[in-house]
Design an enzyme around this catalytic site. Sequence first.
Site, PDB file in Angstrom:
ATOM      1  N   GLY A 132      45.625 -83.386  37.416  1.00  0.00           N
ATOM      2  CA  GLY A 132      46.583 -83.659  38.490  1.00  0.00           C
ATOM      3  C   GLY A 132      47.782 -82.728  38.422  1.00  0.00           C
ATOM      4  CE1 TYR A 133      48.069 -79.850  34.845  1.00  0.00           C
ATOM      5  CE2 TYR A 133      48.271 -77.496  35.215  1.00  0.00           C
ATOM      6  CZ  TYR A 133      48.162 -78.552  34.350  1.00  0.00           C
ATOM      7  OH  TYR A 133      48.149 -78.320  33.009  1.00  0.00           O
ATOM      8  CB  SER A 166      37.829 -81.041  41.167  1.00  0.00           C
ATOM      9  OG  SER A 166      38.488 -80.485  40.088  1.00  0.00           O
ATOM     10  CD  GLU A 249      42.875 -74.185  36.635  1.00  0.00           C
ATOM     11  OE1 GLU A 249      43.934 -74.652  36.182  1.00  0.00           O
ATOM     12  OE2 GLU A 249      42.512 -74.305  37.808  1.00  0.00           O
TER      13      GLU A 249
HETATM   14  C1  LIG Z   1      39.009 -74.670  46.404  1.00  0.00           C
HETATM   15  C2  LIG Z   1      40.301 -75.018  45.721  1.00  0.00           C
HETATM   16  C3  LIG Z   1      40.291 -75.633  44.491  1.00  0.00           C
HETATM   17  C4  LIG Z   1      41.468 -75.995  43.852  1.00  0.00           C
HETATM   18  N1  LIG Z   1      41.426 -76.636  42.663  1.00  0.00           N
HETATM   19  C5  LIG Z   1      42.572 -77.067  42.087  1.00  0.00           C
HETATM   20  C6  LIG Z   1      42.564 -77.825  40.901  1.00  0.00           C
HETATM   21  O1  LIG Z   1      41.511 -78.071  40.350  1.00  0.00           O
HETATM   22  N2  LIG Z   1      43.737 -78.273  40.411  1.00  0.00           N
HETATM   23  C7  LIG Z   1      44.918 -78.013  41.003  1.00  0.00           C
HETATM   24  O2  LIG Z   1      45.956 -78.444  40.538  1.00  0.00           O
HETATM   25  N3  LIG Z   1      44.970 -77.269  42.132  1.00  0.00           N
HETATM   26  C8  LIG Z   1      43.828 -76.797  42.684  1.00  0.00           C
HETATM   27  N4  LIG Z   1      43.871 -76.085  43.858  1.00  0.00           N
HETATM   28  C9  LIG Z   1      45.165 -75.830  44.473  1.00  0.00           C
HETATM   29  C10 LIG Z   1      45.605 -74.392  44.279  1.00  0.00           C
HETATM   30  O3  LIG Z   1      46.040 -74.190  42.972  1.00  0.00           O
HETATM   31  C11 LIG Z   1      46.707 -74.108  45.293  1.00  0.00           C
HETATM   32  O4  LIG Z   1      46.117 -74.180  46.563  1.00  0.00           O
HETATM   33  C12 LIG Z   1      47.303 -72.727  45.118  1.00  0.00           C
HETATM   34  O5  LIG Z   1      48.046 -72.666  43.953  1.00  0.00           O
HETATM   35  C13 LIG Z   1      48.163 -72.328  46.289  1.00  0.00           C
HETATM   36  O6  LIG Z   1      49.082 -73.312  46.614  1.00  0.00           O
HETATM   37  P1  LIG Z   1      49.215 -73.837  48.106  1.00  0.00           P
HETATM   38  O7  LIG Z   1      47.889 -74.235  48.555  1.00  0.00           O
HETATM   39  O8  LIG Z   1      50.288 -74.841  48.133  1.00  0.00           O
HETATM   40  O9  LIG Z   1      49.614 -72.563  48.928  1.00  0.00           O
HETATM   41  P2  LIG Z   1      51.086 -71.984  49.055  1.00  0.00           P
HETATM   42  O10 LIG Z   1      51.723 -71.927  47.742  1.00  0.00           O
HETATM   43  O11 LIG Z   1      51.769 -72.675  50.140  1.00  0.00           O
HETATM   44  O12 LIG Z   1      50.748 -70.488  49.474  1.00  0.00           O
HETATM   45  C14 LIG Z   1      50.482 -70.087  50.805  1.00  0.00           C
HETATM   46  C15 LIG Z   1      50.369 -68.574  50.802  1.00  0.00           C
HETATM   47  O13 LIG Z   1      51.610 -68.017  50.374  1.00  0.00           O
HETATM   48  C16 LIG Z   1      51.392 -67.120  49.311  1.00  0.00           C
HETATM   49  N5  LIG Z   1      52.530 -67.111  48.417  1.00  0.00           N
HETATM   50  C17 LIG Z   1      53.132 -68.172  47.866  1.00  0.00           C
HETATM   51  N6  LIG Z   1      54.135 -67.773  47.075  1.00  0.00           N
HETATM   52  C18 LIG Z   1      54.169 -66.427  47.118  1.00  0.00           C
HETATM   53  C19 LIG Z   1      54.990 -65.430  46.519  1.00  0.00           C
HETATM   54  N7  LIG Z   1      55.959 -65.741  45.718  1.00  0.00           N
HETATM   55  N8  LIG Z   1      54.716 -64.128  46.805  1.00  0.00           N
HETATM   56  C20 LIG Z   1      53.702 -63.794  47.652  1.00  0.00           C
HETATM   57  N9  LIG Z   1      52.919 -64.705  48.239  1.00  0.00           N
HETATM   58  C21 LIG Z   1      53.137 -66.003  47.978  1.00  0.00           C
HETATM   59  C22 LIG Z   1      50.154 -67.634  48.645  1.00  0.00           C
HETATM   60  O14 LIG Z   1      49.533 -66.611  47.886  1.00  0.00           O
HETATM   61  C23 LIG Z   1      49.332 -68.069  49.827  1.00  0.00           C
HETATM   62  O15 LIG Z   1      48.664 -66.969  50.382  1.00  0.00           O
HETATM   63  C24 LIG Z   1      42.691 -75.693  44.477  1.00  0.00           C
HETATM   64  C25 LIG Z   1      42.693 -75.034  45.718  1.00  0.00           C
HETATM   65  C26 LIG Z   1      41.514 -74.696  46.324  1.00  0.00           C
HETATM   66  C27 LIG Z   1      41.545 -73.975  47.639  1.00  0.00           C
END
Ligand SMILES: Cc1cc2nc3c(=O)[nH]c(=O)nc-3n(C[C@H](O)[C@H](O)[C@H](O)COP(=O)(O)OP(=O)(O)OC[C@H]3O[C@@H](n4cnc5c(N)ncnc54)[C@H](O)[C@@H]3O)c2cc1C
Lengths: 402, 385
Positions: A132-133, A166, A249
Amino acid sequence: MSDLEAFRRETRAWLEANAPKSLAGIPSNDIEGVWGGKKWVFDHPDKKLWLERMAEKGWTAPTWPVEYGGGGLSSAEAKILAQEMKALRLPAPLIGFGLTMIGPTLLRFGNEAQKQEHLPKICRGEIRWCQGYSEPGSGSDLASLQTKAVRDGDHFVINGTKVWTSYADEADWIFALVRNDASGKKQEGITFILIDMDDPGVSVSPILLISGKSPFCETHFKDVRVPVTNVVHEIGAGWTVAKALLGHERTMIADTFGVASTKARARGARGFLPELAASRTGEQDGRLADAVLRDQVAAFEMESRAFALTVQRTKDAARAGHQPGSESSMFKIYGTELNQRRYELMVRILGPDALGWEGPGFDETDLETTRDWLRSRGNTIEGGTSEVQLNIIAKHVLGLPA
Amino acid sequence: MELVLNEDQELIAKTALDFVAEHSPVSRFRALRDADDRLGYSQALYREMAELGWTGIAFAEEEGGAGMGLAELALVVEALGRKLAPEPFLGGIAMGGTALSLGASPALRSAWLPGVIDGSKVVALAHQEAGARYDLCAVKTRAEAAGDGFRLTGEKTGVLDAVGADAVIVPARTAGQPGDRAGLTLFLVETDRPGVSLERQVRVDHRNAAILRLDGVACGAAAVLGQPGEGADLLEAVIDRATVVLCAEMLGGMSEAFDLTVDYLKTREQFGVPIGSFQALQHRAARVYMEVELARSAVMAAARAVDAAGAGPLDADVRKLVSLAKARCSDAYVLATNEGVQLFGGVGMTDEYDIGFYMKRARAAELTFGDAAFHRDRWAMLGRY
Ligand SMILES: Cc1cc2nc3c(=O)[nH]c(=O)nc-3n(C[C@H](O)[C@H](O)[C@H](O)COP(=O)(O)OP(=O)(O)OC[C@H]3O[C@@H](n4cnc5c(N)ncnc54)[C@H](O)[C@@H]3O)c2cc1C
């Protein structure tokens, strides 16, 4: 004969005597693998037998200390074990986030009571874990997470929502990052805590992906009471724990999407993609008839090879005693983008055959390729987006000014 | 050829955008998808669109159309593409309708075109066979002479907008081997004829498509479009025009996907700021913007060039423009949607958000009538290099 050679011989003999023959060639991937846990139902009695025998031996977690249910093997011995299992085409007896994520974290940061409580159950596949992150408002900026933990005597009362948890619907416990203090810097005031999914107030709903059904869930916490003794490391020191875990990870994801899947798919003398291209688009004089496609396939294969060599070089260097740098970011970006390019190419090779979702007119493996292509688009997002990894390289490897 | 909309065209574009925004938000497509709707579109809304004159826009006035061209049809279809409106403009109008208007005898024309134009009938075109990829002549379906007519046997796949269609135009071999240009003949086959069966397919973009099976279907000589044995020319002429229409739809889709992405960049916050404030992402968006602009120019040019050629054959320069449009739109739509999903982050991967629909439609459109590589090759071939 060296000790290692003796170990190899004994290991092979033990595996040959104890591994159920029926399991040879069965992969230990997401679908076929044994995740364990209270809700687990074995799809084959031999998988249960195999898990029990390996757990008995401590070889579900070969390098963990014996007192916590591990095998106490050195890394050289563990490598031999892996090689011998591979030679017999044996699946890992157990997979999951217990072994890959929370276990190593507890070994490093957990107290004695926590290690004794949780590690043996992980090794035996009795308890299944989820993570849960991420939160709806906190993805790339994970440290801004808002799930609240309010102290009430010996307990924390937890409220908030975690996303992308997941297999939360099949897990028994969750390790989560929660905010115990919102007053200071955002990285301070985060606590790493272990929560029993059976606790009142925990609920789970599934996430549907663009590729269809998925193991991902949203997990909601409403006034969930968790003993303070479930905090790993110190209260407010969760960020340190989390960062260590994220490193794990990323390496795992790079491995899965980069080198590993290239190897797994290598079929036929010329490799998977060339064979696919040949069968779908034709050959002339023993070469792909479509020169453009031939160039694309070769470009991909070469990129893939160069990447594999880079991974190997890093591993060789580490074995030779060099300090690892921020390679995990590079591998994460490159491995996942490579996987996406592979699927883009596969889909173009299939052409109109790649347009199925389900049902008639499409072959099963083509349908699977289409779903996998869609799923691969998430590879550059999950585990920290490519953009965030690029920032890490720019800042920490290249030393570019903020 | 001026690459600017005249006043009439401005009005068509605006009317279409307004109508689609009001009557066909993406939630409508989503609901059809969720309901696993057999047609995948709304017949009632299609009739309304026909009443607005959209279905007939590019047909001649003497046929009951508006006497305009692809330049105008493209504006309507672009608006539909923006909101993923699934009404059968590609299969029923751009493919089936164009085949009728270019190739049908006066009798077939008067029997079918009025219904196509008023939206009461759908006539599809079965251009695809299994394994044929983008080769229009890779046709195995046979038409054997029988009495005064023919018997058709074979199987077509991915027949767009064929579920619920009243007739399908079928290229079949009256002579030659699969791959030969000579020996293809186009037949209009009513779907309620004995020996005809349609099986609905569920595709990644959830648009209407079917497998068409023909088991010794009897067809009179009157069902032939164009000259027997010379169907390849007609089919190619139809598909070139349909390609331009598909490109217009793609242009709408990529524009909307891009707009959604830019909006998201402005509103999503991480690290205490809108993510659109990160220069790395600003540059990514700026690149997509440029690609969409180039695609738009190519689509406008192709539509105008085809219109200038009238109903006649298309010369190499015109066909090059068609390939230019399809190659650029294929790459740009895929880019815009790949970038869209990436910049939406995790939610972009969820079914709950619309951006994924555009990614799927981009792929389906890319792999229809030839992908970018196919059209670059065709461009080179037409340029004799
Ligand atoms: C298939 C899948 C599996 C996942 N599994 C897990 C899991 O097991 N556990 C878990 O905790 N999370 C999981 N996640 C979540 C994942 O870690 C986050 O989706 C990811 O970190 C991006 O965060 P966000 O979705 O909030 O996008 P946002 O942070 O809102 O990002 C939106 C866009 O902005 C860009 N962006 C953000 N900050 C910056 C910056 N400083 N500079 C340039 N670009 C930037 C990002 O790269 C992205 O393109 C999963 C996601 C997916 C799609």
